[in-house]
Design a protein around this motif. Structure first.
Motif, PDB file in Angstrom:
ATOM      1  N   GLU A  98      -5.086  -4.323  14.021  1.00  0.00           N
ATOM      2  CA  GLU A  98      -4.817  -5.653  13.480  1.00  0.00           C
ATOM      3  C   GLU A  98      -6.080  -6.334  12.982  1.00  0.00           C
ATOM      4  O   GLU A  98      -6.065  -7.047  11.977  1.00  0.00           O
ATOM      5  CB  GLU A  98      -4.135  -6.521  14.535  1.00  0.00           C
ATOM      6  CG  GLU A  98      -3.777  -7.924  14.051  1.00  0.00           C
ATOM      7  CD  GLU A  98      -2.929  -7.917  12.773  1.00  0.00           C
ATOM      8  OE1 GLU A  98      -3.128  -8.812  11.928  1.00  0.00           O
ATOM      9  OE2 GLU A  98      -2.069  -7.018  12.629  1.00  0.00           O
ATOM     10  N   LEU A  99      -7.208  -6.130  13.701  1.00  0.00           N
ATOM     11  CA  LEU A  99      -8.469  -6.723  13.252  1.00  0.00           C
ATOM     12  C   LEU A  99      -8.845  -6.176  11.877  1.00  0.00           C
ATOM     13  O   LEU A  99      -9.244  -6.935  10.986  1.00  0.00           O
ATOM     14  CB  LEU A  99      -9.579  -6.425  14.257  1.00  0.00           C
ATOM     15  CG  LEU A  99     -10.983  -6.919  13.867  1.00  0.00           C
ATOM     16  CD1 LEU A  99     -10.986  -8.428  13.669  1.00  0.00           C
ATOM     17  CD2 LEU A  99     -12.013  -6.511  14.924  1.00  0.00           C
ATOM     18  N   ARG A 101      -6.798  -4.962   9.571  1.00  0.00           N
ATOM     19  CA  ARG A 101      -5.865  -5.496   8.567  1.00  0.00           C
ATOM     20  C   ARG A 101      -6.207  -6.944   8.226  1.00  0.00           C
ATOM     21  O   ARG A 101      -6.152  -7.347   7.051  1.00  0.00           O
ATOM     22  CB  ARG A 101      -4.429  -5.383   9.085  1.00  0.00           C
ATOM     23  CG  ARG A 101      -3.875  -3.965   9.032  1.00  0.00           C
ATOM     24  CD  ARG A 101      -2.408  -3.927   9.391  1.00  0.00           C
ATOM     25  NE  ARG A 101      -2.210  -4.094  10.824  1.00  0.00           N
ATOM     26  CZ  ARG A 101      -2.203  -3.095  11.696  1.00  0.00           C
ATOM     27  NH1 ARG A 101      -2.392  -1.860  11.290  1.00  0.00           N
ATOM     28  NH2 ARG A 101      -2.026  -3.329  12.983  1.00  0.00           N
ATOM     29  N   LYS A 102      -6.582  -7.724   9.227  1.00  0.00           N
ATOM     30  CA  LYS A 102      -6.946  -9.117   8.996  1.00  0.00           C
ATOM     31  C   LYS A 102      -8.188  -9.207   8.110  1.00  0.00           C
ATOM     32  O   LYS A 102      -8.233  -9.985   7.147  1.00  0.00           O
ATOM     33  CB  LYS A 102      -7.199  -9.814  10.336  1.00  0.00           C
ATOM     34  CG  LYS A 102      -7.725 -11.238  10.209  1.00  0.00           C
ATOM     35  CD  LYS A 102      -8.052 -11.809  11.582  1.00  0.00           C
ATOM     36  CE  LYS A 102      -8.686 -13.194  11.451  1.00  0.00           C
ATOM     37  NZ  LYS A 102      -9.070 -13.749  12.773  1.00  0.00           N
ATOM     38  N   GLN A 103      -9.195  -8.407   8.428  1.00  0.00           N
ATOM     39  CA  GLN A 103     -10.433  -8.434   7.656  1.00  0.00           C
ATOM     40  C   GLN A 103     -10.207  -7.952   6.223  1.00  0.00           C
ATOM     41  O   GLN A 103     -10.784  -8.496   5.275  1.00  0.00           O
ATOM     42  CB  GLN A 103     -11.481  -7.567   8.354  1.00  0.00           C
ATOM     43  CG  GLN A 103     -11.930  -8.131   9.697  1.00  0.00           C
ATOM     44  CD  GLN A 103     -12.684  -7.119  10.537  1.00  0.00           C
ATOM     45  OE1 GLN A 103     -12.364  -5.943  10.531  1.00  0.00           O
ATOM     46  NE2 GLN A 103     -13.676  -7.572  11.271  1.00  0.00           N
ATOM     47  N   ARG A 105      -7.463  -8.227   4.481  1.00  0.00           N
ATOM     48  CA  ARG A 105      -6.763  -9.269   3.721  1.00  0.00           C
ATOM     49  C   ARG A 105      -7.740 -10.328   3.223  1.00  0.00           C
ATOM     50  O   ARG A 105      -7.558 -10.891   2.133  1.00  0.00           O
ATOM     51  CB  ARG A 105      -5.680  -9.916   4.591  1.00  0.00           C
ATOM     52  CG  ARG A 105      -4.437  -9.067   4.778  1.00  0.00           C
ATOM     53  CD  ARG A 105      -3.293  -9.893   5.340  1.00  0.00           C
ATOM     54  NE  ARG A 105      -3.584 -10.413   6.668  1.00  0.00           N
ATOM     55  CZ  ARG A 105      -3.290  -9.782   7.806  1.00  0.00           C
ATOM     56  NH1 ARG A 105      -2.700  -8.599   7.772  1.00  0.00           N
ATOM     57  NH2 ARG A 105      -3.575 -10.325   8.970  1.00  0.00           N
ATOM     58  N   VAL A 106      -8.772 -10.606   4.005  1.00  0.00           N
ATOM     59  CA  VAL A 106      -9.756 -11.615   3.614  1.00  0.00           C
ATOM     60  C   VAL A 106     -10.590 -11.134   2.430  1.00  0.00           C
ATOM     61  O   VAL A 106     -10.862 -11.886   1.488  1.00  0.00           O
ATOM     62  CB  VAL A 106     -10.676 -11.958   4.814  1.00  0.00           C
ATOM     63  CG1 VAL A 106     -11.832 -12.854   4.364  1.00  0.00           C
ATOM     64  CG2 VAL A 106      -9.873 -12.655   5.909  1.00  0.00           C
ATOM     65  N   SER A 240     -12.675 -17.797   7.223  1.00  0.00           N
ATOM     66  CA  SER A 240     -11.973 -16.957   8.191  1.00  0.00           C
ATOM     67  C   SER A 240     -12.625 -17.022   9.566  1.00  0.00           C
ATOM     68  O   SER A 240     -11.949 -17.153  10.580  1.00  0.00           O
ATOM     69  CB  SER A 240     -11.942 -15.514   7.692  1.00  0.00           C
ATOM     70  OG  SER A 240     -11.413 -14.648   8.663  1.00  0.00           O
TER      71      SER A 240
END
Length: 288
Positions: A98-99, A101-103, A105-106, A240
């Motif tokens: 998840e980390l 995927r989050k990064q 997306r940013v 972020s």
């Protein structure tokens, strides 16, 4: 990388387990020479014992395509990158799940086609600066081509992805080189060398990490609150990481992402340009 499903097959050739210490020392002294020798002796695929672990060495673009593109679902980031994390932190290269995927997306919007087309002007301007610098050194001492290519690629990346000038930070190229060297050493040796040993490489790495943290802090402070409505990577990362409950964690994550992004983005291009110029040099045997 780590293979998720072992489908069998023959074991690649390689030196005996007893050669592990010799390989470890060779990695520290001359990484390129060791890899070149391994390819010459064992072919394009080799098994290299390093302590209790084994490295699998691939030396053909088809093999890289097989692992990274055609069969990427069969591989995950392996123990080597886990150890490289001490050097690179939890940036996009070393994080997972998840980390990651989050990064992603940013950062992803900065690499859209419409944005890439806008970067051409900055690339041209940095190339013009390079030509002007080299013109002043025509009758001078030899030029370190890799230093110049590093300055070129860092200048391009700073202006395109961060909307910031990196060339004004003294020694930033050397600090990136020290971090990369430590990350590669820890990846290749799988952390078999204790980090408490005061090796010159590790002392250099610690100074480099501190320097890069200072650079990131300055970039963030200069951008300040002027991040709303901006779409460059620096502004997006600042927004972020400000959402982190722990400000110190946000500061470290901003550093990790910028160091990883700039290191991965400039070093490979600088090396490719440096080797290209080496091969184009009439004095180089390969150019004949």
């Amino acid at each position: 990388m780590t293979v998720i499903a072992d489908r069998g097959g023959r074991i690649p050739p390689g030196p005996p387990v007893t050669a592990g210490l010799r390989l470890l020392l060779a990695l520290g002294r001359d990484r390129l020479g060791m890899m070149t020798s391994a390819a010459a002796e064992y072919g394009d695929v080799a098994r290299l014992p390093v302590g209790p672990k084994k490295l699998y060495f691939f030396n053909h673009p088809d093999h890289a395509k097989h692992v990274l593109a055609d069969n990427h679902a069969n591989y995950q980031k392996g123990i080597g990158l886990v150890h490289a994390r001490r050097a690179l932190g939890d940036g996009l290269l070393t994080s997972e799940g998840e980390l990651w995927r989050k990064q992603r997306r940013v950062i992803q919007p900065a690499f859209q086609n419409r944005r890439l087309a806008q970067y051409a002007g900055a690339v041209g301007q940095e190339a013009t600066r390079l030509v002007a610098r080299l013109a002043t050194r025509v009758d001078g001492p030899p030029v370190d081509v890799l230093d110049e290519m590093t300055r070129l690629t860092l200048g391009v990346l700073g202006r395109t992805l961060l909307d910031a000038e990196l060339t004004g930070f003294h020694g930033v190229g050397e600090s990136f080189a020290a971090v990369q060297d430590q990350a590669m050493f820890e990846l290749e040796t799988l952390n078999t060398v204790p980090t408490w040993i005061p090796l010159r490489r590790q002392r250099r790495f610690r100074r480099a990490r501190q320097h890069l943290q200072e650079v990131v802090d300055v970039l963030a402070a200069e951008r300040g609150q002027a991040v709303e409505g901006r779409d460059d990577v620096l502004s997006r990362l600042i927004l972020s990481t400000r959402a982190e409950a722990d400000p110190q964690l946000g500061r470290e994550r901003l550093r990790d992402e910028l160091v990883t992004l700039l290191l991965a983005g400039h070093e490979t291009t600088a090396s490719t340009l440096g080797w290209s110029l080496h091969l184009l040099d009439p004095a180089t045997p390969e150019a004949a």
